[in-house]
Design a protein around this motif. Structure first.
Motif, PDB file in Angstrom:
ATOM      1  N   PRO A 273       0.832  -1.065  -0.132  1.00 49.53           N
ATOM      2  CA  PRO A 273       0.084   0.163  -0.129  1.00 49.53           C
ATOM      3  C   PRO A 273       0.953   1.171  -0.049  1.00 49.53           C
ATOM      4  O   PRO A 273       2.044   1.127   0.387  1.00 49.53           O
ATOM      5  CB  PRO A 273      -0.721  -0.194   1.315  1.00 49.53           C
ATOM      6  N   ASP A 274       0.313   2.456  -0.578  1.00 47.09           N
ATOM      7  CA  ASP A 274       1.118   3.427  -0.547  1.00 47.09           C
ATOM      8  C   ASP A 274       0.830   4.220   0.708  1.00 47.09           C
ATOM      9  O   ASP A 274      -0.033   4.654   1.129  1.00 47.09           O
ATOM     10  CB  ASP A 274       0.282   4.566  -1.653  1.00 47.09           C
ATOM     11  N   THR A 275       2.257   4.569   1.415  1.00 43.77           N
ATOM     12  CA  THR A 275       2.311   4.855   2.680  1.00 43.77           C
ATOM     13  C   THR A 275       2.804   6.235   2.922  1.00 43.77           C
ATOM     14  O   THR A 275       3.109   6.711   3.828  1.00 43.77           O
ATOM     15  CB  THR A 275       3.263   3.773   3.725  1.00 43.77           C
ATOM     16  N   ARG A 276       2.763   6.882   1.374  1.00 46.31           N
ATOM     17  CA  ARG A 276       3.488   8.272   1.556  1.00 46.31           C
ATOM     18  C   ARG A 276       2.378   9.301   2.006  1.00 46.31           C
ATOM     19  O   ARG A 276       1.372   9.359   2.058  1.00 46.31           O
ATOM     20  CB  ARG A 276       3.756   8.646  -0.071  1.00 46.31           C
ATOM     21  N   GLU A 277       3.072  10.269   2.510  1.00 48.37           N
ATOM     22  CA  GLU A 277       2.066  11.375   3.115  1.00 48.37           C
ATOM     23  C   GLU A 277       2.029  12.370   1.898  1.00 48.37           C
ATOM     24  O   GLU A 277       2.750  12.676   1.107  1.00 48.37           O
ATOM     25  CB  GLU A 277       3.002  12.254   3.911  1.00 48.37           C
TER      26      GLU A 277
ATOM     27  N   ALA B  75      -6.969   9.682   1.007  1.00 49.49           N
ATOM     28  CA  ALA B  75      -5.369   9.489   1.420  1.00 49.49           C
ATOM     29  C   ALA B  75      -5.436  10.639   2.651  1.00 49.49           C
ATOM     30  O   ALA B  75      -4.452  10.986   2.931  1.00 49.49           O
ATOM     31  CB  ALA B  75      -4.638  10.103   0.206  1.00 49.49           C
ATOM     32  N   GLY B  76      -6.648  11.246   3.085  1.00 54.29           N
ATOM     33  CA  GLY B  76      -6.668  12.023   4.267  1.00 54.29           C
ATOM     34  C   GLY B  76      -6.300  13.510   3.949  1.00 54.29           C
ATOM     35  O   GLY B  76      -6.538  14.330   5.029  1.00 54.29           O
ATOM     36  N   VAL B  77      -6.740  13.879   2.469  1.00 58.07           N
ATOM     37  CA  VAL B  77      -6.569  15.312   2.171  1.00 58.07           C
ATOM     38  C   VAL B  77      -8.018  15.961   2.360  1.00 58.07           C
ATOM     39  O   VAL B  77      -8.990  15.437   1.704  1.00 58.07           O
ATOM     40  CB  VAL B  77      -6.047  15.624   0.918  1.00 58.07           C
ATOM     41  N   GLN B  78      -8.106  17.104   2.934  1.00 52.52           N
ATOM     42  CA  GLN B  78      -9.218  17.718   2.831  1.00 52.52           C
ATOM     43  C   GLN B  78      -9.871  18.530   1.575  1.00 52.52           C
ATOM     44  O   GLN B  78      -8.627  18.990   1.045  1.00 52.52           O
ATOM     45  CB  GLN B  78      -9.263  18.746   4.080  1.00 52.52           C
TER      46      GLN B  78
ATOM     47  N   GLY C 202      -6.023   9.051 -12.309  1.00 51.62           N
ATOM     48  CA  GLY C 202      -5.036   9.148 -11.293  1.00 51.62           C
ATOM     49  C   GLY C 202      -4.243  10.603 -11.194  1.00 51.62           C
ATOM     50  O   GLY C 202      -3.593  10.855 -10.454  1.00 51.62           O
ATOM     51  N   ALA C 203      -4.586  11.765 -12.044  1.00 55.96           N
ATOM     52  CA  ALA C 203      -3.752  12.760 -12.091  1.00 55.96           C
ATOM     53  C   ALA C 203      -4.092  13.539 -10.737  1.00 55.96           C
ATOM     54  O   ALA C 203      -3.148  14.196 -10.299  1.00 55.96           O
ATOM     55  CB  ALA C 203      -4.243  13.556 -13.268  1.00 55.96           C
ATOM     56  N   LEU C 204      -5.240  13.806 -10.489  1.00 56.83           N
ATOM     57  CA  LEU C 204      -5.560  14.478  -9.218  1.00 56.83           C
ATOM     58  C   LEU C 204      -4.567  14.074  -7.892  1.00 56.83           C
ATOM     59  O   LEU C 204      -4.071  14.620  -7.214  1.00 56.83           O
ATOM     60  CB  LEU C 204      -6.903  14.522  -8.755  1.00 56.83           C
TER      61      LEU C 204
ATOM     62  N   VAL D 263      -1.539  15.704  -5.552  1.00 56.95           N
ATOM     63  CA  VAL D 263      -1.802  15.830  -4.266  1.00 56.95           C
ATOM     64  C   VAL D 263      -0.635  15.058  -3.183  1.00 56.95           C
ATOM     65  O   VAL D 263      -0.026  15.520  -2.521  1.00 56.95           O
ATOM     66  CB  VAL D 263      -3.223  15.307  -3.681  1.00 56.95           C
ATOM     67  N   MET D 264      -0.183  13.990  -4.222  1.00 54.08           N
ATOM     68  CA  MET D 264       0.967  13.328  -3.663  1.00 54.08           C
ATOM     69  C   MET D 264       2.321  14.189  -3.977  1.00 54.08           C
ATOM     70  O   MET D 264       3.409  13.621  -3.616  1.00 54.08           O
ATOM     71  CB  MET D 264       1.035  11.916  -4.095  1.00 54.08           C
TER      72      MET D 264
END
Length: 248
Positions: free
Chosen positions: A4-8, A49-52, A226-228, A232-233
């Motif tokens: 899984p992608d664990t990056r912030e 991903a936790g982004v508002q 997947g661009a958005l 964000v990443m």
């Protein structure tokens, strides 16, 4: 099995600006269900991903259908009609997002309580903190201002980290990439580059607001799968506009 992608994420809170034209797909005007579903899925991935996420949406796809009737009309009246078109798009996007399980609120700069909340800055921020997507409709509520300006203004009011300008192309290019295959995508530009070269990333008022408040802008293709999430990443997607020196 893929790990899984664990990056912030690179951003905590984003303001996504969508043009009404982006919702048309291949139609001459109106809303493409397929495009709406794709955008809703992209926003769902970013929220997961936790982004508002807050959204400002234009109304060109709907207003284009009545534009001939608006010829010769008072500018303020035509602008108010355009604001109503943005609310129609906001409600359509809300329905698509909620069908994907995302709690959503629509707030409008012009009160229409049967359909949406009035815009209240602190309430909007509270919704975001609770994980709800907030869609801002009716622009700034004033004629003579574009939804680009509304996006910059709302982004600053809610403390967004960046304005994400969703378009139909992958960013800002040195030339039209359709007619010139050798056109290069700018990875970074300064606010003054955009103004001096008239690159039409956003209108001049919006660019100036972002420049004065050092609010970065990323221009990207909002219907590219997947661009958005990649933006964000913090990946190399689209064109970033900021105060630093830029390179093509």
């Amino acid at each position: 099995m893929t790990d899984p992608d664990t990056r912030e994420p690179a951003y905590r809170r984003v303001l996504l600006k969508l043009s009404g034209e982006a919702l048309m797909g291949d139609e001459p005007y109106g809303i493409s269900h397929a495009v709406l579903e794709r955008i809703a899925q992209e926003v769902q991935e970013v929220a997961a991903a936790g982004v508002q996420v807050a959204v400002v949406i234009g109304g060109g796809n709907i207003f284009r259908g009545v534009a001939p009737a608006a010829e010769g009309m008072d500018r303020a009246t035509a602008d108010y009609m355009g604001m109503l078109a943005t609310v129609m798009n906001a409600l359509a996007l809300q329905d698509a997002l909620e069908s994907h399980g995302l709690p959503t609120r629509v707030q409008t700069a012009i009160e229409m309580q049967q359909m949406a909340e009035p815009y209240i800055r602190r309430r909007a921020m509270r919704h975001l903190e609770k994980g709800r997507v907030v869609i801002f409709g009716a622009g700034t509520g004033n004629p003579f201002f574009t939804t680009d300006t509304a996006a910059s203004l709302r982004a600053m009011e809610i403390g967004a980290d960046v304005v994400l300008k969703g378009t139909k192309v992958d960013g800002v290019y040195t030339d039209d990439p359709v007619s010139n295959p050798d056109a290069m995508r700018y990875r970074r530009l300064t606010y003054m580059d955009v103004i001096a070269q008239d690159l039409r990333v956003m209108d001049a008022t919006a660019i100036t607001l972002c420049r004065d408040n050092r609010l970065p802008i990323v221009v990207f293709n909002c219907v590219k799968p997947g661009a958005l999430l990649r933006v964000v990443m913090g990946e190399d997607e689209g064109t970033r506009v900021e105060a630093e020196e830029a390179k093509p």
